[in-house]
Enzyme design. Structure first.
Site, mmCIF file in Angstrom:
data_model
loop_
_atom_site.group_PDB
_atom_site.id
_atom_site.type_symbol
_atom_site.label_atom_id
_atom_site.label_comp_id
_atom_site.label_asym_id
_atom_site.label_seq_id
_atom_site.Cartn_x
_atom_site.Cartn_y
_atom_site.Cartn_z
ATOM 1 N N ALA A 294 -5.336 -3.438 7.498
ATOM 2 C CA ALA A 294 -6.222 -2.420 8.069
ATOM 3 C C ALA A 294 -7.660 -2.914 8.160
ATOM 4 O O ALA A 294 -8.609 -2.189 7.840
ATOM 5 C CB ALA A 294 -6.138 -1.105 7.288
ATOM 6 N N ASP B 193 0.427 0.246 -3.687
ATOM 7 C CA ASP B 193 0.307 1.107 -2.500
ATOM 8 C C ASP B 193 1.610 1.854 -2.236
ATOM 9 O O ASP B 193 1.956 2.149 -1.092
ATOM 10 C CB ASP B 193 -0.106 0.282 -1.272
ATOM 11 C CG ASP B 193 -0.721 1.132 -0.166
ATOM 12 O OD1 ASP B 193 -1.090 2.291 -0.441
ATOM 13 O OD2 ASP B 193 -0.829 0.647 0.978
#
Length: 373
Positions: free
Chosen positions: A211, A265
């Site tokens: 990202a 995550d």
């Protein structure tokens, strides 16, 4: 209690054969031998500290319920993760407020991972690099909103994720740098913008390489700026999906094992069968350890817990066990300011101990001095 014959992880990253003494909930320099654990052939490592995961066993932190946090904490403890700082996603303020109130009121059972913080991942991110975050709730950086949520959480927010190219982001970083750890995340920032963020007070990067713009020879982006900021720590998701093993090895050459923080995550599907799940209102499909958006196929979190990430890093990526443990226990505890109690096996800290065999399978878990597995 005495644990003997183990190869014990030390804060400097080495393993040494020594005895561990535990009195009540704490590691001590000496103590009674009323209870003895013979750990011959085992590694003794600190309980891991996951500062970036969203959920597991069918629950998400953003469910905002004690039931959800309890189930997550139980699962994590059973996998050797004994301190947790779960992450939110980009959601309306009223939803995040409910999560913060829940965290403030949560008290871990004595055989469960302790909630040591909140990672506010969103809503101050870039729409272009939103990943598996809901764009409907992305907001410009808002110091007032952060402080309202921090008050509701009882000061539990330890990480605040932010895209530094957003209007007002650098100003927010400058204002909040003494109140919370600022992490560059979900961003289109180039090198110069990221460097300004680090100069202003950001000191962390959320899931490095993911990202954000790629690291290239003329546009080093966030990765290059983080490398040039000596006090900056960077997260890596070593699940075998988010990053190629070569990238993980190269990251260790760049940053060293003092600056890398392993995170999972993980999402609600972790510890669950393959199938369809949800993350922040978005539909997710999980197969094996791969989690993707049903609409588009982009990677959406992971389906791997932090202990399994350690195994992958060591067995499949060639990272030394001592470095992997440092990145999954010492560094995350330091990153969020809880190293006085967690992250190593020194006297005075909580007796969070995981005994691993040569194959890195868990043999015993002690959670604040209590044998739970």
């Amino acid at each position: 209690m005495k644990i003997q014959n183990a190869r014990v992880f030390s804060e400097n990253g080495a393993f040494e054969e020594r005895d561990l003494f535990i009195t009540g909930s704490y590691i001590t320099s000496s103590g009674a031998e009323d209870e003895l654990i013979d750990a011959q052939g085992c590694y003794a490592i600190p309980g891991l500290v996951d500062i970036h995961f969203h959920g597991c066993v069918g629950y998400d932190f953003c469910d905002g319920t004690i039931e959800a946090v309890s189930a997550m904490a139980d699962y994590q403890a059973g996998n050797g993760v004994l301190a947790i700082c779960p992450a939110t996603v980009t959601l309306p303020e009223e939803t995040l407020a409910r999560v913060c109130r829940c965290a403030a009121s949560f008290r871990a059972a004595d055989d469960s991972a302790e909630l040591v913080g909140i990672n506010l991942e969103g809503p101050f991110i870039s729409e272009e690099k939103k990943g598996a975050q809901n764009p409907a709730y992305i907001r410009k950086p808002d110091t007032g909103m952060f402080r309202r949520l921090q008050t509701l959480s009882g000061g539990m927010i330890r990480l605040l994720d932010i895209a530094p190219e957003q209007e007002g982001a650098i100003e927010l970083i400058s204002e909040l740098k003494g109140e919370v750890v600022l992490s560059v995340a979900h961003t289109t920032a180039d090198y110069d913008t990221a460097a300004r963020a680090f100069a202003a007070g950001a000191s962390h990067v959320t899931h490095l390489f993911n990202a954000m713009p790629p690291f290239s020879h003329r546009s080093p982006g966030v990765v290059g700026a983080a490398f040039d900021a000596p006090g900056c720590r960077v997260e890596l998701i070593a699940d075998g999906v988010h990053l190629h093993p070569s990238v993980v090895r190269a990251s260790f050459c760049m940053f060293g094992d003092d600056r890398i923080v392993f995170v999972s995550d993980s999402i609600a599907a972790t510890g669950m069968p393959d199938g369809d799940y949800e993350l922040g209102g978005l539909a997710i499909r999980v197969k094996g350890n791969r989690s993707v958006l049903r609409d588009g196929g982009a990677i959406a979190g992971s389906a791997t817990n932090l202990m399994q990430c350690v195994r992958v890093a060591v067995k499949e990526m060639g990272i030394p066990l001592s470095s992997a443990v440092k990145c999954a226990a010492v560094n995350p505890a330091k990153a969020i300011g809880v190293f006085d109690r967690y992250g190593s096996l020194e006297a005075g800290k909580y007796a969070n101990v995981v005994l691993l065999d040569e194959a890195l399978n868990i043999r015993h878990i002690l959670c604040r001095g209590k044998i739970i597995g």
